[in-house]
Design a protein around this motif. Structure first.
Motif, short mmCIF file in Angstrom:
data_model
loop_
_atom_site.label_atom_id
_atom_site.label_comp_id
_atom_site.label_asym_id
_atom_site.label_seq_id
_atom_site.Cartn_x
_atom_site.Cartn_y
_atom_site.Cartn_z
N ALA A 36 2.70 48.12 40.13
CA ALA A 36 2.62 49.99 39.66
C ALA A 36 4.37 50.08 39.44
O ALA A 36 5.73 50.07 39.28
N ILE A 37 4.91 49.65 40.79
CA ILE A 37 6.13 50.75 42.12
C ILE A 37 7.57 49.17 41.17
O ILE A 37 8.58 49.73 40.52
N THR A 84 -11.79 40.85 38.47
CA THR A 84 -10.34 42.16 38.88
C THR A 84 -9.37 41.99 38.26
O THR A 84 -8.80 42.79 38.07
N ASN A 85 -8.52 41.33 37.51
CA ASN A 85 -7.49 41.08 36.69
C ASN A 85 -7.14 42.03 35.49
O ASN A 85 -7.27 43.15 35.11
N THR A 86 -8.80 42.91 35.05
CA THR A 86 -8.74 43.33 34.00
C THR A 86 -8.52 44.89 34.72
O THR A 86 -7.71 46.11 33.99
N ALA A 87 -9.46 44.95 35.91
CA ALA A 87 -9.28 46.50 36.60
C ALA A 87 -7.76 46.70 37.15
O ALA A 87 -7.59 47.32 36.85
N LEU A 88 -6.97 45.62 37.69
CA LEU A 88 -5.60 45.40 37.92
C LEU A 88 -4.75 45.85 36.53
O LEU A 88 -4.00 46.85 36.75
N ILE A 89 -5.25 45.20 35.38
CA ILE A 89 -3.90 45.49 34.45
C ILE A 89 -4.35 47.24 34.19
O ILE A 89 -3.23 47.96 34.00
N ALA A 90 -5.36 47.50 33.87
CA ALA A 90 -5.81 49.06 33.36
C ALA A 90 -5.60 50.05 34.90
O ALA A 90 -4.45 50.95 33.89
N LEU A 91 -5.65 50.00 35.77
CA LEU A 91 -4.63 50.59 36.72
C LEU A 91 -2.74 50.42 36.45
O LEU A 91 -2.74 52.14 36.92
N ILE A 92 -2.83 49.49 36.60
CA ILE A 92 -1.36 48.76 36.99
C ILE A 92 -0.28 51.20 35.74
O ILE A 92 -0.35 51.33 35.50
N ILE A 93 -1.66 49.88 34.03
CA ILE A 93 -0.61 50.75 33.09
C ILE A 93 -1.06 52.45 33.66
O ILE A 93 -0.42 52.78 33.30
N TYR A 94 -2.29 52.95 34.38
CA TYR A 94 -2.15 54.65 34.70
C TYR A 94 -1.21 54.58 35.10
O TYR A 94 -0.52 56.12 35.26
N ALA A 95 -1.28 53.82 36.19
CA ALA A 95 0.46 54.21 37.18
C ALA A 95 1.77 54.36 36.99
O ALA A 95 2.12 55.30 37.79
N LEU A 96 2.09 53.66 35.61
CA LEU A 96 3.07 53.59 35.36
C LEU A 96 3.76 55.63 34.67
O LEU A 96 5.01 55.32 35.56
N LEU A 97 2.97 55.85 33.98
CA LEU A 97 3.19 57.19 33.81
C LEU A 97 4.19 57.84 34.91
O LEU A 97 4.84 58.40 35.30
N PRO A 98 3.54 58.83 35.89
CA PRO A 98 4.42 58.95 37.24
C PRO A 98 5.29 58.42 37.75
O PRO A 98 6.14 59.26 37.69
N ALA A 148 0.30 59.12 41.91
CA ALA A 148 0.61 57.52 40.68
C ALA A 148 -1.15 56.92 42.14
O ALA A 148 -2.10 56.92 41.67
N THR A 149 -0.85 56.85 42.94
CA THR A 149 -1.61 57.27 43.90
C THR A 149 -3.26 57.48 44.12
O THR A 149 -4.68 56.87 44.05
N VAL A 150 -3.19 58.44 44.09
CA VAL A 150 -3.94 59.45 44.46
C VAL A 150 -5.30 59.16 43.27
O VAL A 150 -6.25 58.78 43.03
N LEU A 151 -4.50 59.11 41.87
CA LEU A 151 -4.91 58.74 40.42
C LEU A 151 -5.43 57.40 40.21
O LEU A 151 -6.68 57.37 40.30
N THR A 152 -5.03 57.09 40.91
CA THR A 152 -5.23 55.05 41.39
C THR A 152 -6.22 55.13 42.13
O THR A 152 -7.84 54.57 41.25
N ILE A 153 -6.58 55.66 43.00
CA ILE A 153 -7.94 55.28 43.69
C ILE A 153 -8.93 56.27 43.16
O ILE A 153 -9.78 55.39 43.51
N GLY A 154 -8.79 56.72 42.78
CA GLY A 154 -10.19 58.08 41.30
C GLY A 154 -9.99 57.02 40.80
O GLY A 154 -11.37 56.37 40.64
#
Lengths: 217, 324
Positions: A36-37, A84-98, A148-154
């Motif tokens: 995401a970074i 795993t890839n599905t999870a990664l895609i979702a998490l990356i997209i979530y982390a983008l905004l902040p 983004a990190t705190v969000l992603t871990i949750g």
């Protein structure tokens, strides 16, 4: 006291499960934040420079953010399958905004007199970005990364539903077997992980922020 | 060696339609300090920014040593021209030494060469290198910061320096010090300096030549003497006129004897003796030179009273209010 001893027993007896789930969780969070970074930094800088695209890009990332995370994982399954890839895609997209938003804000907030001085002295656009704008925006960017990190871990606890493992596994098993101690044995490490990452990033931020800028506050 | 800057029939229309510069032709002479002056919105800063290509003209040309600057690489051009802006523009995340050595580094000077240069430049603007080189801009006062700004502009030894109202945001005392400093530096280094200001006192004090602008056009070009003694038209006359009247009205031109009501009879700090007919400006200058915080006002042998720095400031502020 009985509560703690029961909890302790569960942790000891399920240690293998908790340990591997913890490592999976770290892996999911770390990889998705890193990617995401890598996406957000150039994207945020680009929209800060070509202001025309700033609104739409931030708008799109904001809309993606509003999709309930559980539903989002669900949407992705028919498209990319489970794993795993599905999870990664979702998490990356979530982390983008902040991150994108903070990179953007950090860059456009740089005092126009800095830009004028730098340009007038003969820095190229790239030199100006690297030597002036990025360092001055750095505290903002780091704030975005930490959010983004705190969000992603949750959110990564939901990875269990697409078969990507993580501490969500432990919590889910606890819920299914109606075992509150097992739920706790999954939830506590998530919280510790989030706090730990946040501290580590804060430390990194303080280390990397030049002394001259810390004087400002 | 850069000799001369020649602006030829320059026009600038901004995208919103405002005409900032309407056919300006002017020569900035070699090794002279030229002030561009005029009321706000007259196009003086816009004109300056054309000289290092921060603005592009609608039409017209600018020649440095008979070569159009628009045929040159803008980045290379800017590195050959020193630039000082009103808001100082020091980079807060870099030390003073790093700020000063930016352009030398861009020009790929060797480390030892630019480190030596930083010390030289700091000494030139009267900042002790051992104390200031490793500090950060926000640890310095406004006046000190702008000294660094000047040092930074001179660091790569450019022949041309552009200064955009560099001292106007400073307090009056720092401003005067920096003006005097600039004059000394100019005496030693002989650069072609283009200096934008809206302050006629400043222009009359430091300029070799003055370019007076109004509404995007040049009204008069001349030495300070020519401008004051032979104003070309009513606008020039009124522009100097009001400025001069203000100057005469300024309390700082009054003599210290007229501030009698502000005297105190005793002080516990060293004081500089002055005659009662000294102007406040002269007295303050003496205080700065002698590094004392008070003056002792005398008439012949008789001591009339004392004025501390704070009392003088108070008097200046309050009496100026009365006068206007």
């Amino acid at each position: 006291m009985e509560f703690f001893s029961n909890f302790y027993d569960i942790v000891v007896s399920r240690w293998d499960l908790i340990e591997s789930a913890f490592i999976e969780h770290m892996y999911l969070s770390f990889v998705s934040i890193a990617i995401a970074i890598l996406i957000s930094l150039p994207l945020g800088m680009w929209i800060a420079k070509t202001k025309r695209f700033a609104e739409p890009v931030i708008g799109v990332t904001a809309v993606l953010q509003t999709i309930p995370s559980l539903a989002f994982f669900g949407f992705l399954v028919p498209i990319v399958g489970i794993g795993t890839n599905t999870a990664l895609i979702a998490l990356i997209i979530y982390a983008l905004l902040p991150i994108v938003r903070n990179v953007y804000t950090g860059i456009i907030r740089v005092d126009s007199s800095m830009i004028e001085a730098a340009t007038g002295m003969g820095l190229t656009k790239w030199q100006r970005l690297r030597q002036i704008e990025f360092p001055l925006a750095f505290p903002f960017i780091m704030a975005g990364v930490r959010t983004a990190t705190v969000l992603t871990i949750g959110v990564a606890t939901l990875a269990t539903f697409v078969g990507a493992g993580g501490l969500g596994d432990v919590i889910y098993r606890g819920l299914q077997s109606n075992n509150q101690y097992l739920v706790l044995a999954g939830a506590v490490p998530v919280a510790l992980l989030a706090i730990g990452f946040d501290f580590a990033l804060k430390w990194l931020e303080n280390r990397a922020t030049p002394k001259g800028m810390q004087l400002k506050d | 060696m850069i000799r001369i800057i020649e602006v030829k029939d320059l026009w600038k229309r901004f995208q919103d339609g405002t005409e900032a510069i309407k056919g300006v032709s002017v020569k900035f002479e070699t090794n002279k300090l030229t002030c561009i002056i005029g009321p706000s919105g007259c196009g003086k800063t816009t004109l300056l920014k054309h000289l290092n290509q921060l603005e592009a003209p609608t039409s017209g040309d600018i020649l440095i040593d008979n070569e159009s600057i628009f045929s040159q690489d803008e980045v290379a051009l800017r590195r050959k021209i020193g630039y000082v802006i009103q808001k100082i523009g020091l980079f807060p995340h870099m030390t003073i030494a790093d700020n000063i050595s930016i352009v030398p580094k861009l020009l790929k000077w060797e480390k030892r060469t630019y480190q030596k240069r930083v010390d030289e430049m700091l000494e030139l603007v009267s900042l002790e290198p051992d104390i200031y080189a490793n500090r950060y801009p926000l640890e310095l006062s406004g006046g000190q910061q702008q000294r660094v700004g000047v040092a930074r502009a001179l660091a790569a030894d450019p022949n041309i320096i552009l200064m955009d109202e560099p001292f106007s945001a400073l307090d009056p005392i720092s401003r005067e010090q920096l003006q005097e400093h600039l004059q000394e530096i100019q005496k030693r280094l002989k650069k072609t300096i283009v200096f934008v200001t809206h302050d006629m006192d400043e222009a009359l004090k430091i300029a070799d030549k003055i370019v007076l602008m109004k509404d995007g056009e040049v009204e008069q070009i001349g030495t300070p003497d020519e401008i004051v003694n032979h104003p070309a038209n009513d606008f020039v006359r009124s522009f100097i006129g009001t400025e001069r009247m203000q100057r005469f009205q300024k309390t700082s031109k009054r003599d210290v004897g007229s501030l009698r009501q502000w005297y105190v009879s005793e002080i516990d700090v060293p004081a500089q003796p002055v005659e009662a007919d000294y102007s406040v400006a002269e007295a303050v200058e003496l205080m700065v030179q002698q590094d004392v915080l008070a003056i002792e006002i005398k008439e012949g042998e008789q001591i009339l009273g004392y004025l501390t720095k704070d009392r003088i400031l108070e008097a200046l502020v309050l009496e100026r209010g009365d006068a206007s």
